[in-house]
Design a protein around this motif. Sequence first.
Motif, PDB file in Angstrom:
ATOM      1  N   THR A  59       0.824  -1.197   0.000  1.00 50.94           N
ATOM      2  CA  THR A  59       0.000   0.000   0.000  1.00 50.94           C
ATOM      3  C   THR A  59       0.863   1.254   0.000  1.00 50.94           C
ATOM      4  OG1 THR A  59      -1.829  -1.091   1.147  1.00 50.94           O
ATOM      5  CG2 THR A  59      -1.726   1.324   1.292  1.00 50.94           C
ATOM      6  N   GLU A  60       0.623   2.118  -0.983  1.00 56.12           N
ATOM      7  CA  GLU A  60       1.310   3.405  -1.053  1.00 56.12           C
ATOM      8  C   GLU A  60       0.409   4.557  -0.624  1.00 56.12           C
ATOM      9  OE1 GLU A  60       4.355   3.773  -1.489  1.00 56.12           O
ATOM     10  OE2 GLU A  60       5.122   2.106  -2.675  1.00 56.12           O
ATOM     11  N   GLY A  61      -0.903   4.331  -0.662  1.00 60.70           N
ATOM     12  CA  GLY A  61      -1.799   5.384  -0.213  1.00 60.70           C
ATOM     13  C   GLY A  61      -3.199   5.242  -0.774  1.00 60.70           C
ATOM     14  N   LEU A  85      -7.300   7.087   6.656  1.00 67.10           N
ATOM     15  CA  LEU A  85      -6.684   8.217   7.359  1.00 67.10           C
ATOM     16  C   LEU A  85      -5.847   7.734   8.540  1.00 67.10           C
ATOM     17  CD1 LEU A  85      -9.722  10.670   7.295  1.00 67.10           C
ATOM     18  CD2 LEU A  85      -7.634  10.841   5.926  1.00 67.10           C
ATOM     19  N   ARG A  86      -6.314   6.725   9.232  1.00 66.90           N
ATOM     20  CA  ARG A  86      -5.543   6.195  10.368  1.00 66.90           C
ATOM     21  C   ARG A  86      -4.206   5.625   9.924  1.00 66.90           C
ATOM     22  NH1 ARG A  86     -10.656   4.445  12.450  1.00 66.90           N
ATOM     23  NH2 ARG A  86     -10.399   2.455  11.352  1.00 66.90           N
ATOM     24  N   GLN A  87      -4.175   5.033   8.728  1.00 67.27           N
ATOM     25  CA  GLN A  87      -2.944   4.408   8.244  1.00 67.27           C
ATOM     26  C   GLN A  87      -2.003   5.398   7.543  1.00 67.27           C
ATOM     27  OE1 GLN A  87      -3.357   0.492   6.275  1.00 67.27           O
ATOM     28  NE2 GLN A  87      -5.552   0.672   6.691  1.00 67.27           N
ATOM     29  N   SER A  88      -2.454   6.603   7.307  1.00 63.85           N
ATOM     30  CA  SER A  88      -1.671   7.562   6.533  1.00 63.85           C
ATOM     31  C   SER A  88      -0.703   8.331   7.421  1.00 63.85           C
ATOM     32  CB  SER A  88      -2.603   8.554   5.827  1.00 63.85           C
ATOM     33  OG  SER A  88      -3.416   7.901   4.874  1.00 63.85           O
ATOM     34  N   GLN A 177      -7.482  15.811  10.536  1.00 65.18           N
ATOM     35  CA  GLN A 177      -7.477  14.411  10.935  1.00 65.18           C
ATOM     36  C   GLN A 177      -6.144  13.703  10.717  1.00 65.18           C
ATOM     37  OE1 GLN A 177     -10.969  12.131   9.899  1.00 65.18           O
ATOM     38  NE2 GLN A 177     -12.185  13.975   9.629  1.00 65.18           N
ATOM     39  N   VAL A 178      -5.243  14.326   9.967  1.00 60.45           N
ATOM     40  CA  VAL A 178      -3.901  13.791   9.785  1.00 60.45           C
ATOM     41  C   VAL A 178      -2.936  14.936  10.077  1.00 60.45           C
ATOM     42  CG1 VAL A 178      -2.271  12.694   8.214  1.00 60.45           C
ATOM     43  CG2 VAL A 178      -4.716  12.172   8.030  1.00 60.45           C
ATOM     44  N   GLY A 179      -1.969  14.690  10.949  1.00 60.84           N
ATOM     45  CA  GLY A 179      -1.145  15.776  11.449  1.00 60.84           C
ATOM     46  C   GLY A 179      -0.228  16.411  10.426  1.00 60.84           C
ATOM     47  N   ARG A 180       0.298  15.619   9.501  1.00 64.60           N
ATOM     48  CA  ARG A 180       1.279  16.153   8.551  1.00 64.60           C
ATOM     49  C   ARG A 180       0.613  16.424   7.215  1.00 64.60           C
ATOM     50  NH1 ARG A 180       5.892  13.465   5.625  1.00 64.60           N
ATOM     51  NH2 ARG A 180       7.232  15.181   5.017  1.00 64.60           N
ATOM     52  N   GLY A 274       5.833   7.022   2.504  1.00 69.20           N
ATOM     53  CA  GLY A 274       4.995   5.998   3.101  1.00 69.20           C
ATOM     54  C   GLY A 274       3.543   6.232   2.753  1.00 69.20           C
ATOM     55  N   PRO A 275       2.613   5.486   3.308  1.00 67.40           N
ATOM     56  CA  PRO A 275       1.207   5.634   2.920  1.00 67.40           C
ATOM     57  C   PRO A 275       0.696   7.052   3.176  1.00 67.40           C
ATOM     58  CG  PRO A 275       1.511   3.631   4.195  1.00 67.40           C
ATOM     59  CD  PRO A 275       2.786   4.405   4.303  1.00 67.40           C
ATOM     60  N   ILE A 276       0.085   7.658   2.156  1.00 68.84           N
ATOM     61  CA  ILE A 276      -0.517   8.979   2.295  1.00 68.84           C
ATOM     62  C   ILE A 276      -1.923   8.939   1.712  1.00 68.84           C
ATOM     63  CG2 ILE A 276       1.735  10.122   2.135  1.00 68.84           C
ATOM     64  CD1 ILE A 276       0.903  11.041  -0.703  1.00 68.84           C
TER      65      ILE A 276
END
Length: 306
Positions: A59-61, A85-88, A177-180, A274-276
């Motif tokens: 998985t890339e995203g 979103l949790r995995q990103s 919901q995603v910090g970065r 990584g996953p985005i």
Amino acid sequence: MICRSIVLRLYQRLKTNKRTAALVFLPILLASCSQRDDGLEPADASPALWLVENGEGETEGWLFGTIHALPDDVRWQTPALRDALRQSVAIALEISADDQARLPEIFGTLAATPGLPPLHERVDPARRAPLQALLDDANYRSSDFTATETWAAALTLASASSSGEYANGVDRALSGQVGRHLILEGAANQLSIFDSLPEADQRDLLQAIIDDHSAAASDDEIDLVTAWLAGDMEGIALETNQGMLADPELRAALLVNRNRDWADKVDGWMQQEGPITVAAGAAHMAGPDGLPTLLRAKGYAVRRVQ
């Protein structure tokens, strides 16, 4: 129609009252399609989501097509999206939160050119009566735009028949919901796309906005909210080939070239970060020029998971 919403998706953040707008023309520019509630229950909501994997099946995203303004009380976050979103490790957005504060200044600077002709002189005679109707709806006069470039006048007038609330926009909700955050384009670059259009293309844009306003009550106009909630990418793709986007120059500037640039950025990020999750307007995901197709051409396996 969705063709106008493509043009407006970033400029929905520009707010002012009408008196200030008469000087610097920074309207509230919301999605142009009707925002009817056609009975789609929250449990039925399934906005389009794609999983992106590399050649080894890793998985890339994810790609998620957004909408930038919604009516109140629309529930659209699904378990599949929340899981993505949790995995990103990051989320890619069209514009940064910091840029939003600078949009009025940037818009006002780029939009202003003194001594331009009244707006009715910048459209063909057959569109002058429909333009007047649009001006009346928006509470403007043609002479109000003698210091405003044609592209900016078009965006300003596009707010006349808009509805929905940017505060309910999907991009805004996802950004927390995603910090970065990774930025696909940025405010100055997006506004510069319009500012750099040749005057003939700017007038085509204005005339398309006039035509959209005239056709707004048409029974066959797509309800973008319903299409988006249902994940109806075929309907969205059909609309992206109509109106102003049927013009090759406008289509290249407003959609195709931007998508290609974004695909290159997403490719680099997916290999390095990584996953985005990539969250961009749904029209950027549609058809042969959309991000899913462009990433497949780069060797990724992209499949619809919602």
